[in-house]
Motif scaffolding. Structure first.
Motif, short mmCIF file in Angstrom:
data_model
loop_
_atom_site.label_atom_id
_atom_site.label_comp_id
_atom_site.label_asym_id
_atom_site.label_seq_id
_atom_site.Cartn_x
_atom_site.Cartn_y
_atom_site.Cartn_z
N SER A 142 -28.27 38.47 4.52
CA SER A 142 -27.83 37.55 5.55
C SER A 142 -26.71 36.70 4.97
CB SER A 142 -28.98 36.63 5.99
OG SER A 142 -28.49 35.60 6.82
N ILE A 143 -25.76 36.32 5.81
CA ILE A 143 -24.67 35.50 5.28
C ILE A 143 -24.96 34.00 5.40
CG2 ILE A 143 -22.96 37.29 5.63
CD1 ILE A 143 -21.92 35.80 8.02
N ARG A 144 -26.02 33.65 6.10
CA ARG A 144 -26.39 32.23 6.18
C ARG A 144 -26.76 31.74 4.78
NH1 ARG A 144 -28.70 33.26 11.60
NH2 ARG A 144 -27.65 31.81 12.98
N GLY A 145 -26.25 30.58 4.44
CA GLY A 145 -26.55 29.99 3.15
C GLY A 145 -25.75 30.57 2.00
N LYS A 146 -24.91 31.55 2.26
CA LYS A 146 -24.12 32.19 1.21
C LYS A 146 -22.75 31.52 1.10
CE LYS A 146 -27.23 35.31 0.45
NZ LYS A 146 -28.27 34.97 -0.45
N ARG A 147 -22.18 31.67 -0.07
CA ARG A 147 -20.87 31.09 -0.37
C ARG A 147 -19.81 32.18 -0.32
NH1 ARG A 147 -19.29 28.06 -6.05
NH2 ARG A 147 -17.23 27.33 -5.38
N PHE A 148 -18.66 31.84 0.28
CA PHE A 148 -17.55 32.76 0.41
C PHE A 148 -16.24 32.05 0.07
CE2 PHE A 148 -20.83 34.20 3.26
CZ PHE A 148 -20.86 35.58 3.06
N ARG A 149 -15.24 32.83 -0.22
CA ARG A 149 -13.87 32.33 -0.39
C ARG A 149 -12.96 33.27 0.38
NH1 ARG A 149 -11.09 35.82 -3.56
NH2 ARG A 149 -12.23 36.96 -5.16
N LEU A 150 -11.77 32.80 0.70
CA LEU A 150 -10.77 33.68 1.29
C LEU A 150 -10.33 34.69 0.24
CD1 LEU A 150 -8.44 31.21 3.23
CD2 LEU A 150 -10.20 32.69 4.18
N SER A 151 -10.00 35.89 0.68
CA SER A 151 -9.45 36.86 -0.28
C SER A 151 -8.16 36.27 -0.83
CB SER A 151 -9.18 38.19 0.41
OG SER A 151 -8.07 38.10 1.27
N TYR A 152 -7.85 36.64 -2.06
CA TYR A 152 -6.62 36.12 -2.66
C TYR A 152 -5.39 36.63 -1.93
CZ TYR A 152 -9.44 34.28 -6.50
OH TYR A 152 -10.36 33.58 -7.25
N MET A 153 -5.48 37.82 -1.35
CA MET A 153 -4.35 38.34 -0.55
C MET A 153 -4.08 37.39 0.61
SD MET A 153 -2.11 40.83 -0.01
CE MET A 153 -2.70 42.33 -0.78
N LEU A 154 -5.13 36.98 1.30
CA LEU A 154 -4.97 36.07 2.43
C LEU A 154 -4.61 34.66 1.95
CD1 LEU A 154 -5.12 36.08 5.48
CD2 LEU A 154 -7.54 35.55 5.30
N ALA A 155 -5.15 34.24 0.82
CA ALA A 155 -4.89 32.90 0.29
C ALA A 155 -3.40 32.67 0.04
CB ALA A 155 -5.68 32.68 -1.00
N THR A 156 -2.67 33.73 -0.27
CA THR A 156 -1.23 33.56 -0.51
C THR A 156 -0.50 33.09 0.75
OG1 THR A 156 -0.69 35.89 0.00
CG2 THR A 156 -1.22 35.35 -2.31
N SER A 157 -1.04 33.40 1.93
CA SER A 157 -0.42 32.97 3.18
C SER A 157 -0.47 31.46 3.37
CB SER A 157 -1.12 33.64 4.37
OG SER A 157 -1.01 35.03 4.31
N PRO A 161 -3.95 28.23 -4.55
CA PRO A 161 -4.07 28.78 -5.90
C PRO A 161 -5.14 29.88 -5.92
CG PRO A 161 -5.15 26.65 -5.78
CD PRO A 161 -4.45 26.87 -4.47
N LEU A 162 -5.02 30.79 -6.84
CA LEU A 162 -5.98 31.89 -6.97
C LEU A 162 -7.15 31.42 -7.81
CD1 LEU A 162 -3.49 34.86 -7.53
CD2 LEU A 162 -4.31 33.85 -5.38
N LEU A 163 -7.91 30.49 -7.22
CA LEU A 163 -9.06 29.87 -7.88
C LEU A 163 -10.24 29.86 -6.91
CD1 LEU A 163 -7.30 26.65 -9.21
CD2 LEU A 163 -7.86 28.69 -10.55
N LEU A 164 -11.44 29.80 -7.45
CA LEU A 164 -12.63 29.70 -6.61
C LEU A 164 -12.74 28.31 -6.00
CD1 LEU A 164 -15.23 30.82 -5.47
CD2 LEU A 164 -16.36 30.24 -7.64
N GLY A 165 -12.52 27.29 -6.77
CA GLY A 165 -12.60 25.93 -6.26
C GLY A 165 -14.01 25.51 -5.88
N ARG A 166 -14.09 24.29 -5.43
CA ARG A 166 -15.36 23.71 -4.98
C ARG A 166 -15.72 24.27 -3.62
NH1 ARG A 166 -15.48 18.34 -3.06
NH2 ARG A 166 -13.26 18.33 -3.46
#
Length: 189
Positions: A142-157, A161-166
């Motif tokens: 299940s994705i509830r309660g899980k942590r995600f980040r934007l893909s780095y490909m999308l983050a460039t838009s 920075p290519l970091l996980l961050g808080r």
């Protein structure tokens, strides 16, 4: 540099070929380092292609008015991803400086089914990346309660920075987006 290019492709062989192929051909033809501007242009082109794909994946929040529904449907999943990306961008560029900005999100327990479906589609498309808990399985039931980040490909838009961050709460991030833009996710929340 090559480290950033490899991080951006997230281990996806198609992205690797699409991004690196033209750069390798240019290096082979000219026998010298590919200029940073050319690398940046290749990243931008790849990110724009990815964004075009994401635009074709449907997403409209529950309770959206007919006019708003049509407007949001034309942008598909980018409606949601751009809201997150712009919020992360504000954390990095506009808000008070933080050495550890919010660049990831946790899906709240009370997240609506339509938003969960959209996140599932984003995950399947490679637009968001699961950040596994230490010692936990890399596959979530299940994705509830899980942590995600934007893909780095999308983050460039979003010039991120290519970091996980808080991490931040998904609903809080979307609520902040609504506060900044008027009513983008008013129907959803």
């Amino acid at each position: 540099g090559v480290d950033a290019l490899l991080a951006i492709v997230e281990g996806n062989p198609r992205w690797l070929i699409g991004l690196m192929g033209p750069l390798i051909r240019r290096y082979k033809d000219e026998q010298k380092k590919v200029p940073n501007a050319v690398q940046a242009s290749a990243i931008s082109t790849a990110a724009n292609r990815f964004r075009a794909l994401l635009r074709t994946i449907p997403y409209v929040p529950d309770g959206t008015s007919p006019f708003r529904h049509k407007q949001m449907a034309s942008r598909g999943l980018l409606t949601l991803l751009d809201a997150l990306g712009e919020r992360f961008r504000r954390h990095v560029i506009i808000d008070e400086f933080s050495p550890d900005p919010v660049l990831s999100f946790t899906v709240d327990a009370n997240t609506s089914e339509s938003l969960l479906q959209a996140l599932g589609r984003a995950l399947n498309a490679g637009a968001i990346i699961l950040v596994p808990d230490s010692g936990a399985e890399a596959i979530a039931s299940s994705i509830r309660g899980k942590r995600f980040r934007l893909s780095y490909m999308l983050a460039t838009s979003y010039n991120l920075p290519l970091l996980l961050g808080r991490e931040g709460s998904l609903q809080r991030l979307l609520s902040d987006e609504r506060d900044q833009s008027g009513s983008l996710f008013q129907e959803e929340l």
